[in-house]
Design a protein around this motif. Structure first.
Motif, PDB file in Angstrom:
ATOM      1  N   ALA A  31       0.878  -1.178   0.000  1.00 58.67           N
ATOM      2  CA  ALA A  31       0.000   0.000   0.000  1.00 58.67           C
ATOM      3  C   ALA A  31       0.910   1.221   0.000  1.00 58.67           C
ATOM      4  O   ALA A  31       2.094   1.115   0.330  1.00 58.67           O
ATOM      5  CB  ALA A  31      -0.899  -0.012   1.223  1.00 58.67           C
ATOM      6  N   PRO A  32       0.424   2.384  -0.383  1.00 61.21           N
ATOM      7  CA  PRO A  32       1.268   3.575  -0.351  1.00 61.21           C
ATOM      8  C   PRO A  32       1.812   3.820   1.057  1.00 61.21           C
ATOM      9  O   PRO A  32       1.055   3.881   2.020  1.00 61.21           O
ATOM     10  CB  PRO A  32       0.333   4.697  -0.789  1.00 61.21           C
ATOM     11  CG  PRO A  32      -0.728   4.011  -1.576  1.00 61.21           C
ATOM     12  CD  PRO A  32      -0.900   2.660  -0.952  1.00 61.21           C
ATOM     13  N   GLY A  33       3.115   3.890   1.162  1.00 53.21           N
ATOM     14  CA  GLY A  33       3.767   4.103   2.445  1.00 53.21           C
ATOM     15  C   GLY A  33       4.049   2.819   3.215  1.00 53.21           C
ATOM     16  O   GLY A  33       4.699   2.846   4.238  1.00 53.21           O
ATOM     17  N   ASN A  34       3.583   1.677   2.761  1.00 56.47           N
ATOM     18  CA  ASN A  34       3.818   0.401   3.419  1.00 56.47           C
ATOM     19  C   ASN A  34       4.723  -0.437   2.521  1.00 56.47           C
ATOM     20  O   ASN A  34       4.278  -1.372   1.866  1.00 56.47           O
ATOM     21  CB  ASN A  34       2.490  -0.323   3.678  1.00 56.47           C
ATOM     22  CG  ASN A  34       2.686  -1.597   4.493  1.00 56.47           C
ATOM     23  OD1 ASN A  34       3.765  -1.872   4.978  1.00 56.47           O
ATOM     24  ND2 ASN A  34       1.622  -2.363   4.613  1.00 56.47           N
ATOM     25  N   CYS A  35       6.007  -0.077   2.495  1.00 56.27           N
ATOM     26  CA  CYS A  35       6.941  -0.683   1.550  1.00 56.27           C
ATOM     27  C   CYS A  35       8.010  -1.535   2.234  1.00 56.27           C
ATOM     28  O   CYS A  35       8.973  -1.924   1.599  1.00 56.27           O
ATOM     29  CB  CYS A  35       7.620   0.403   0.722  1.00 56.27           C
ATOM     30  SG  CYS A  35       6.466   1.325  -0.304  1.00 56.27           S
ATOM     31  N   TRP A  36       7.861  -1.807   3.553  1.00 56.22           N
ATOM     32  CA  TRP A  36       8.886  -2.599   4.225  1.00 56.22           C
ATOM     33  C   TRP A  36       8.766  -4.041   3.785  1.00 56.22           C
ATOM     34  O   TRP A  36       7.683  -4.614   3.699  1.00 56.22           O
ATOM     35  CB  TRP A  36       8.727  -2.524   5.735  1.00 56.22           C
ATOM     36  CG  TRP A  36       9.843  -3.219   6.441  1.00 56.22           C
ATOM     37  CD1 TRP A  36      11.050  -2.698   6.776  1.00 56.22           C
ATOM     38  CD2 TRP A  36       9.871  -4.581   6.856  1.00 56.22           C
ATOM     39  NE1 TRP A  36      11.825  -3.640   7.386  1.00 56.22           N
ATOM     40  CE2 TRP A  36      11.126  -4.813   7.446  1.00 56.22           C
ATOM     41  CE3 TRP A  36       8.975  -5.629   6.772  1.00 56.22           C
ATOM     42  CZ2 TRP A  36      11.496  -6.038   7.964  1.00 56.22           C
ATOM     43  CZ3 TRP A  36       9.345  -6.861   7.285  1.00 56.22           C
ATOM     44  CH2 TRP A  36      10.600  -7.053   7.881  1.00 56.22           C
ATOM     45  N   GLU A  37       9.898  -4.634   3.508  1.00 56.79           N
ATOM     46  CA  GLU A  37       9.928  -6.075   3.242  1.00 56.79           C
ATOM     47  C   GLU A  37      11.261  -6.605   3.746  1.00 56.79           C
ATOM     48  O   GLU A  37      12.282  -5.919   3.695  1.00 56.79           O
ATOM     49  CB  GLU A  37       9.735  -6.388   1.763  1.00 56.79           C
ATOM     50  CG  GLU A  37      10.773  -5.811   0.835  1.00 56.79           C
ATOM     51  CD  GLU A  37      10.483  -6.121  -0.618  1.00 56.79           C
ATOM     52  OE1 GLU A  37      11.422  -5.989  -1.422  1.00 56.79           O
ATOM     53  OE2 GLU A  37       9.357  -6.488  -0.951  1.00 56.79           O
ATOM     54  N   PRO A  38      11.275  -7.817   4.295  1.00 58.13           N
ATOM     55  CA  PRO A  38      12.515  -8.349   4.840  1.00 58.13           C
ATOM     56  C   PRO A  38      13.499  -8.703   3.742  1.00 58.13           C
ATOM     57  O   PRO A  38      13.115  -8.972   2.602  1.00 58.13           O
ATOM     58  CB  PRO A  38      12.057  -9.598   5.594  1.00 58.13           C
ATOM     59  CG  PRO A  38      10.805 -10.002   4.904  1.00 58.13           C
ATOM     60  CD  PRO A  38      10.157  -8.737   4.449  1.00 58.13           C
ATOM     61  N   LYS A  39      14.756  -8.709   4.118  1.00 58.77           N
ATOM     62  CA  LYS A  39      15.777  -9.152   3.182  1.00 58.77           C
ATOM     63  C   LYS A  39      15.611 -10.641   2.933  1.00 58.77           C
ATOM     64  O   LYS A  39      15.065 -11.365   3.768  1.00 58.77           O
ATOM     65  CB  LYS A  39      17.168  -8.888   3.759  1.00 58.77           C
ATOM     66  CG  LYS A  39      17.525  -7.436   3.839  1.00 58.77           C
ATOM     67  CD  LYS A  39      18.945  -7.273   4.330  1.00 58.77           C
ATOM     68  CE  LYS A  39      19.328  -5.812   4.336  1.00 58.77           C
ATOM     69  NZ  LYS A  39      20.703  -5.627   4.777  1.00 58.77           N
ATOM     70  N   PRO A  40      16.077 -11.132   1.805  1.00 55.60           N
ATOM     71  CA  PRO A  40      15.966 -12.582   1.550  1.00 55.60           C
ATOM     72  C   PRO A  40      16.673 -13.376   2.645  1.00 55.60           C
ATOM     73  O   PRO A  40      17.767 -13.044   3.068  1.00 55.60           O
ATOM     74  CB  PRO A  40      16.669 -12.749   0.208  1.00 55.60           C
ATOM     75  CG  PRO A  40      16.589 -11.415  -0.444  1.00 55.60           C
ATOM     76  CD  PRO A  40      16.625 -10.407   0.671  1.00 55.60           C
ATOM     77  N   GLY A  41      16.012 -14.405   3.130  1.00 52.51           N
ATOM     78  CA  GLY A  41      16.581 -15.242   4.175  1.00 52.51           C
ATOM     79  C   GLY A  41      16.181 -14.824   5.576  1.00 52.51           C
ATOM     80  O   GLY A  41      16.458 -15.535   6.538  1.00 52.51           O
ATOM     81  N   TYR A  42      15.545 -13.667   5.742  1.00 51.75           N
ATOM     82  CA  TYR A  42      15.107 -13.215   7.064  1.00 51.75           C
ATOM     83  C   TYR A  42      13.850 -13.986   7.438  1.00 51.75           C
ATOM     84  O   TYR A  42      12.918 -14.092   6.646  1.00 51.75           O
ATOM     85  CB  TYR A  42      14.823 -11.712   7.028  1.00 51.75           C
ATOM     86  CG  TYR A  42      14.737 -11.086   8.389  1.00 51.75           C
ATOM     87  CD1 TYR A  42      15.881 -10.745   9.084  1.00 51.75           C
ATOM     88  CD2 TYR A  42      13.506 -10.822   8.969  1.00 51.75           C
ATOM     89  CE1 TYR A  42      15.813 -10.161  10.327  1.00 51.75           C
ATOM     90  CE2 TYR A  42      13.428 -10.235  10.214  1.00 51.75           C
ATOM     91  CZ  TYR A  42      14.574  -9.911  10.890  1.00 51.75           C
ATOM     92  OH  TYR A  42      14.492  -9.331  12.124  1.00 51.75           O
ATOM     93  N   PRO A  43      13.774 -14.556   8.641  1.00 49.93           N
ATOM     94  CA  PRO A  43      12.641 -15.418   8.990  1.00 49.93           C
ATOM     95  C   PRO A  43      11.349 -14.634   9.208  1.00 49.93           C
ATOM     96  O   PRO A  43      11.380 -13.454   9.565  1.00 49.93           O
ATOM     97  CB  PRO A  43      13.097 -16.074  10.293  1.00 49.93           C
ATOM     98  CG  PRO A  43      14.044 -15.103  10.886  1.00 49.93           C
ATOM     99  CD  PRO A  43      14.751 -14.457   9.725  1.00 49.93           C
TER     100      PRO A  43
END
Length: 97
Positions: A31-43
């Motif tokens: 969603a606009p402003g909700n762009c956090w995503e974990p790095k690959p391999g992060y549980p």
């Protein structure tokens, strides 16, 4: 002629300065402003993983204990001030009654 060259140089410099703001940063926004995503391999679940900080409860308790002590000293200062009208910062100097 020199002013036009200076203006052109300033325009080019401004374009290069603004270029990083327009670059793709690799995130997929839900969603606009909700762009956090974990790095690959992060549980998905941090608890129990190698990323779990596992803080010592005694270390975490130190701050709450110091705050309780601070509040007790402040209560002694205020009680003495209400009784005598004199503010004493050092609680050791407050006479015991």
């Amino acid at each position: 002629m020199k002013i036009a060259a200076f203006a052109a140089a300033a325009l080019v410099a401004g374009c290069f300065a603004a270029a990083p703001a327009l670059a793709y940063d690799g995130t997929n926004c839900r969603a606009p402003g909700n762009c956090w995503e974990p790095k690959p391999g992060y549980p998905d679940q941090v608890a129990g993983s190698k990323y779990d900080p596992q803080h010592d409860p005694m270390e975490l308790n130190k701050q709450s204990e110091s705050i309780k002590g601070m509040e007790a000293r402040n209560a002694q200062r205020v009680a003495h001030f209400k009784k005598t009208g004199e503010w004493v910062y050092d609680v050791e100097e407050i006479p015991a009654e």
